[in-house]
Design an enzyme around this catalytic site. Sequence first.
Site, PDB file in Angstrom:
ATOM      1  N   ASP A 104       0.853  -1.192   0.000  1.00 16.64           N
ATOM      2  CA  ASP A 104       0.000   0.000   0.000  1.00 16.64           C
ATOM      3  C   ASP A 104       0.884   1.237   0.000  1.00 16.64           C
ATOM      4  O   ASP A 104       1.888   1.272   0.730  1.00 16.64           O
ATOM      5  CB  ASP A 104      -0.873  -0.036   1.270  1.00 16.64           C
TER       6      ASP A 104
ATOM      7  N   SER B  55      -6.534  14.220 -14.243  1.00 19.02           N
ATOM      8  CA  SER B  55      -7.783  13.987 -14.950  1.00 19.02           C
ATOM      9  C   SER B  55      -8.343  15.289 -15.499  1.00 19.02           C
ATOM     10  O   SER B  55      -8.134  16.362 -14.917  1.00 19.02           O
ATOM     11  CB  SER B  55      -8.767  13.397 -13.946  1.00 19.02           C
TER      12      SER B  55
ATOM     13  N   TYR C   6     -13.317  13.062  -5.143  1.00 18.35           N
ATOM     14  CA  TYR C   6     -12.334  12.422  -6.029  1.00 18.35           C
ATOM     15  C   TYR C   6     -11.648  13.483  -6.885  1.00 18.35           C
ATOM     16  O   TYR C   6     -10.422  13.545  -6.976  1.00 18.35           O
ATOM     17  CB  TYR C   6     -13.014  11.375  -6.937  1.00 18.35           C
TER      18      TYR C   6
ATOM     19  N   LYS D  42      -7.479  15.020  -7.139  1.00 23.10           N
ATOM     20  CA  LYS D  42      -6.621  15.211  -8.326  1.00 23.10           C
ATOM     21  C   LYS D  42      -6.141  16.656  -8.382  1.00 23.10           C
ATOM     22  O   LYS D  42      -4.962  16.926  -8.622  1.00 23.10           O
ATOM     23  CB  LYS D  42      -7.391  14.863  -9.607  1.00 23.10           C
TER      24      LYS D  42
ATOM     25  N   TYR E   5      -5.847  12.937 -18.072  1.00 22.72           N
ATOM     26  CA  TYR E   5      -6.504  11.994 -18.976  1.00 22.72           C
ATOM     27  C   TYR E   5      -7.923  12.452 -19.253  1.00 22.72           C
ATOM     28  O   TYR E   5      -8.623  12.898 -18.347  1.00 22.72           O
ATOM     29  CB  TYR E   5      -6.622  10.590 -18.365  1.00 22.72           C
TER      30      TYR E   5
HETATM   31  P1  NAD Z   1      -7.792   1.334 -11.344  1.00 20.16           P
HETATM   32  O1  NAD Z   1      -8.613   1.369 -10.112  1.00 20.16           O
HETATM   33  O2  NAD Z   1      -8.035   0.256 -12.326  1.00 20.16           O
HETATM   34  O3  NAD Z   1      -6.240   1.339 -10.961  1.00 20.16           O
HETATM   35  C1  NAD Z   1      -5.748   1.910  -9.785  1.00 20.16           C
HETATM   36  C2  NAD Z   1      -4.891   0.859  -9.101  1.00 20.16           C
HETATM   37  O4  NAD Z   1      -4.340   1.423  -7.893  1.00 20.16           O
HETATM   38  C3  NAD Z   1      -5.688  -0.375  -8.684  1.00 20.16           C
HETATM   39  O5  NAD Z   1      -5.008  -1.537  -9.133  1.00 20.16           O
HETATM   40  C4  NAD Z   1      -5.724  -0.315  -7.163  1.00 20.16           C
HETATM   41  O6  NAD Z   1      -5.729  -1.599  -6.579  1.00 20.16           O
HETATM   42  C5  NAD Z   1      -4.469   0.475  -6.857  1.00 20.16           C
HETATM   43  N1  NAD Z   1      -4.491   1.226  -5.592  1.00 20.16           N
HETATM   44  C6  NAD Z   1      -5.441   2.065  -5.135  1.00 20.16           C
HETATM   45  N2  NAD Z   1      -5.088   2.574  -3.948  1.00 20.16           N
HETATM   46  C7  NAD Z   1      -3.877   2.052  -3.636  1.00 20.16           C
HETATM   47  C8  NAD Z   1      -3.001   2.169  -2.540  1.00 20.16           C
HETATM   48  N3  NAD Z   1      -3.317   2.918  -1.477  1.00 20.16           N
HETATM   49  N4  NAD Z   1      -1.829   1.488  -2.550  1.00 20.16           N
HETATM   50  C9  NAD Z   1      -1.505   0.690  -3.604  1.00 20.16           C
HETATM   51  N5  NAD Z   1      -2.301   0.525  -4.666  1.00 20.16           N
HETATM   52  C10 NAD Z   1      -3.488   1.194  -4.681  1.00 20.16           C
HETATM   53  O7  NAD Z   1      -7.953   2.768 -12.046  1.00 20.16           O
HETATM   54  P2  NAD Z   1      -7.477   3.256 -13.483  1.00 20.16           P
HETATM   55  O8  NAD Z   1      -8.692   3.509 -14.301  1.00 20.16           O
HETATM   56  O9  NAD Z   1      -6.421   2.378 -13.997  1.00 20.16           O
HETATM   57  O10 NAD Z   1      -6.876   4.671 -13.094  1.00 20.16           O
HETATM   58  C11 NAD Z   1      -5.514   4.846 -12.774  1.00 20.16           C
HETATM   59  C12 NAD Z   1      -5.298   6.277 -12.310  1.00 20.16           C
HETATM   60  O11 NAD Z   1      -5.736   7.171 -13.328  1.00 20.16           O
HETATM   61  C13 NAD Z   1      -6.091   6.627 -11.059  1.00 20.16           C
HETATM   62  O12 NAD Z   1      -5.306   7.469 -10.247  1.00 20.16           O
HETATM   63  C14 NAD Z   1      -7.274   7.380 -11.605  1.00 20.16           C
HETATM   64  O13 NAD Z   1      -7.787   8.291 -10.683  1.00 20.16           O
HETATM   65  C15 NAD Z   1      -6.661   8.099 -12.805  1.00 20.16           C
HETATM   66  N6  NAD Z   1      -7.647   8.448 -13.840  1.00 20.16           N
HETATM   67  C16 NAD Z   1      -8.474   7.482 -14.328  1.00 20.16           C
HETATM   68  C17 NAD Z   1      -9.442   7.821 -15.284  1.00 20.16           C
HETATM   69  C18 NAD Z   1     -10.398   6.784 -15.810  1.00 20.16           C
HETATM   70  O14 NAD Z   1     -11.429   7.165 -16.359  1.00 20.16           O
HETATM   71  N7  NAD Z   1     -10.108   5.493 -15.697  1.00 20.16           N
HETATM   72  C19 NAD Z   1      -9.556   9.142 -15.744  1.00 20.16           C
HETATM   73  C20 NAD Z   1      -8.664  10.094 -15.232  1.00 20.16           C
HETATM   74  C21 NAD Z   1      -7.718   9.741 -14.271  1.00 20.16           C
HETATM   75  N1  UFG Z   2     -23.256   7.896 -18.929  1.00 18.97           N
HETATM   76  C1  UFG Z   2     -24.515   7.394 -19.161  1.00 18.97           C
HETATM   77  N2  UFG Z   2     -24.847   6.204 -18.583  1.00 18.97           N
HETATM   78  C2  UFG Z   2     -23.997   5.482 -17.808  1.00 18.97           C
HETATM   79  C3  UFG Z   2     -22.706   6.009 -17.581  1.00 18.97           C
HETATM   80  C4  UFG Z   2     -22.381   7.225 -18.154  1.00 18.97           C
HETATM   81  O1  UFG Z   2     -25.321   8.010 -19.865  1.00 18.97           O
HETATM   82  O2  UFG Z   2     -24.379   4.416 -17.303  1.00 18.97           O
HETATM   83  C5  UFG Z   2     -22.870   9.158 -19.573  1.00 18.97           C
HETATM   84  C6  UFG Z   2     -22.483  10.260 -18.612  1.00 18.97           C
HETATM   85  O3  UFG Z   2     -23.615  10.982 -18.193  1.00 18.97           O
HETATM   86  C7  UFG Z   2     -21.497  11.079 -19.456  1.00 18.97           C
HETATM   87  C8  UFG Z   2     -20.828  10.023 -20.331  1.00 18.97           C
HETATM   88  O4  UFG Z   2     -21.709   8.910 -20.344  1.00 18.97           O
HETATM   89  O5  UFG Z   2     -22.192  11.969 -20.282  1.00 18.97           O
HETATM   90  C9  UFG Z   2     -19.459   9.576 -19.808  1.00 18.97           C
HETATM   91  O6  UFG Z   2     -19.594   9.169 -18.460  1.00 18.97           O
HETATM   92  P1  UFG Z   2     -18.438   8.370 -17.699  1.00 18.97           P
HETATM   93  O7  UFG Z   2     -18.944   8.085 -16.317  1.00 18.97           O
HETATM   94  O8  UFG Z   2     -17.967   7.226 -18.506  1.00 18.97           O
HETATM   95  O9  UFG Z   2     -17.243   9.426 -17.665  1.00 18.97           O
HETATM   96  P2  UFG Z   2     -17.162  10.887 -17.059  1.00 18.97           P
HETATM   97  O10 UFG Z   2     -16.845  11.812 -18.184  1.00 18.97           O
HETATM   98  O11 UFG Z   2     -18.330  11.204 -16.237  1.00 18.97           O
HETATM   99  O12 UFG Z   2     -15.923  10.766 -16.063  1.00 18.97           O
HETATM  100  C10 UFG Z   2     -14.730  10.047 -16.397  1.00 18.97           C
HETATM  101  C11 UFG Z   2     -14.124   9.463 -15.120  1.00 18.97           C
HETATM  102  C12 UFG Z   2     -13.681  10.584 -14.218  1.00 18.97           C
HETATM  103  C13 UFG Z   2     -12.740  11.481 -14.968  1.00 18.97           C
HETATM  104  C14 UFG Z   2     -13.385  11.993 -16.223  1.00 18.97           C
HETATM  105  C15 UFG Z   2     -12.461  12.852 -17.034  1.00 18.97           C
HETATM  106  O13 UFG Z   2     -15.080   8.677 -14.434  1.00 18.97           O
HETATM  107  O14 UFG Z   2     -12.988  10.035 -13.141  1.00 18.97           O
HETATM  108  O15 UFG Z   2     -13.826  10.893 -17.030  1.00 18.97           O
HETATM  109  O16 UFG Z   2     -11.267  12.198 -17.234  1.00 18.97           O
HETATM  110  F1  UFG Z   2     -12.408  12.525 -14.172  1.00 18.97           F
END
Ligand code: NAD
Ligand code: UFG
Length: 338
Positions: A58, A124, A149, A153, A177
Amino acid sequence: MRILVAGGAGFIGSHTVVELAEAGHETVILDNFSNSSEKVIGRIEAITGKKITFYKADILDKGALEEIFSKEKIDAVIHFAGLKAVAESVQKPWEYYENNIAGTLTLVDVMRKHGVKNIIFSSSATVYGNPAFIPITEECPKGQCTNPYGWTKSMLEQILSDIQKADKEWNVILLRYFNPIGAHKSGTIGENPSGVPNNLMPYITQVAVGKREELGVFGNDYNTPDGTGVRDYIHVVDLAKGHVKALKKIEENAGLKIYNLGTGIGYSVIDIVKNFEEASGVKIPYAIKPRRAGDIDTCYSDASRAKEELGWEAENGIREMCEDSWRWQKNNPNGYED
Ligand code: NAD
Ligand code: UFG
């Protein structure tokens, strides 16, 4: 370089480990597997043909981090480890601030004690809040986040920037991202949400595979061409490659840099449903539901800075994103569970 990939077993982390290995870097995964499966390690090994060193640990556990940094000769950290479920963060703000912020502070403290001052951080597009302009460049002011959340970030960007300003030996790259979807072409690694998916694409693929009845479309009265939310979806393998390019920048002593990683193209919810249906040949029933709290109309990037400074650009289009998401889900209807 030898890279510690914190959160390397997760969705984006696992794809990044594959791309790092393919670019000739050595990787060490650190993950507590709170949102991932240990099975991903074997899958990455099968794709890359390389043995992967990993630690179940962790980022809040200073002792464990000390041991890892003493044992492994780490050059840089790519930091994905964090909790990321928007709605859960509203219910459990303390847990989110503790895990994401205290965790990062602990990680960074151990890094500096061991003279490792290179970090790439997963940020993000959420930090732009309701963006002041579209397409969003990195100059767009950060906005009000609508959930804890998002604030983690935004705050971590500030914290890491301040650390770099105080000590110029640090190289800090903040990658913002947009919406990662898709999966590795092998169909063996992908997004594996626990419980009901919060995000659009995993919900669609679970409808397609028969695990959910219909998609709820959250609102059709947004100020967009078809009334549904518009986002910048990016293939996770392109996103992963962006990290390899960012590492190159670190090797050039980048200082502090911020890059959007997106495609620059916005698709609506209905566009995604249609594209997915075409790519998979599966019909996705959907129903219009009320808006989801905190959602915005439109969010897409101007990713030209990453193109100019990193030589990075997304290569995959929406067709590949849909095909690859579907291949992963079809081959692994229960994700990494048997
Ligand atoms: P994910 O949950 O699949 O990956 C995160 C990983 O971190 C997991 O494997 C989890 O087990 C591990 N983790 C969490 N807390 C931990 C801790 N305290 N110690 C060790 N490991 C820990 O998520 P993801 O979609 O791969 O996202 C990766 C990163 O990118 C995250 O920081 C997320 O916030 C960021 N991000 C994701 C998205 C998205 O839409 N997926 C968008 C923007 C930013
Ligand atoms: N949506 C639906 N139905 C669903 C899920 C989503 O209509 O069941 C819609 C949402 O309203 C939105 C679009 O699909 O208009 C995308 O939604 P997501 O939840 O897939 O993604 P978001 O843009 O809301 O957010 C994601 C991540 C955030 C990140 C953000 C920008 O969840 O953590 O992209 O990177 F911050």
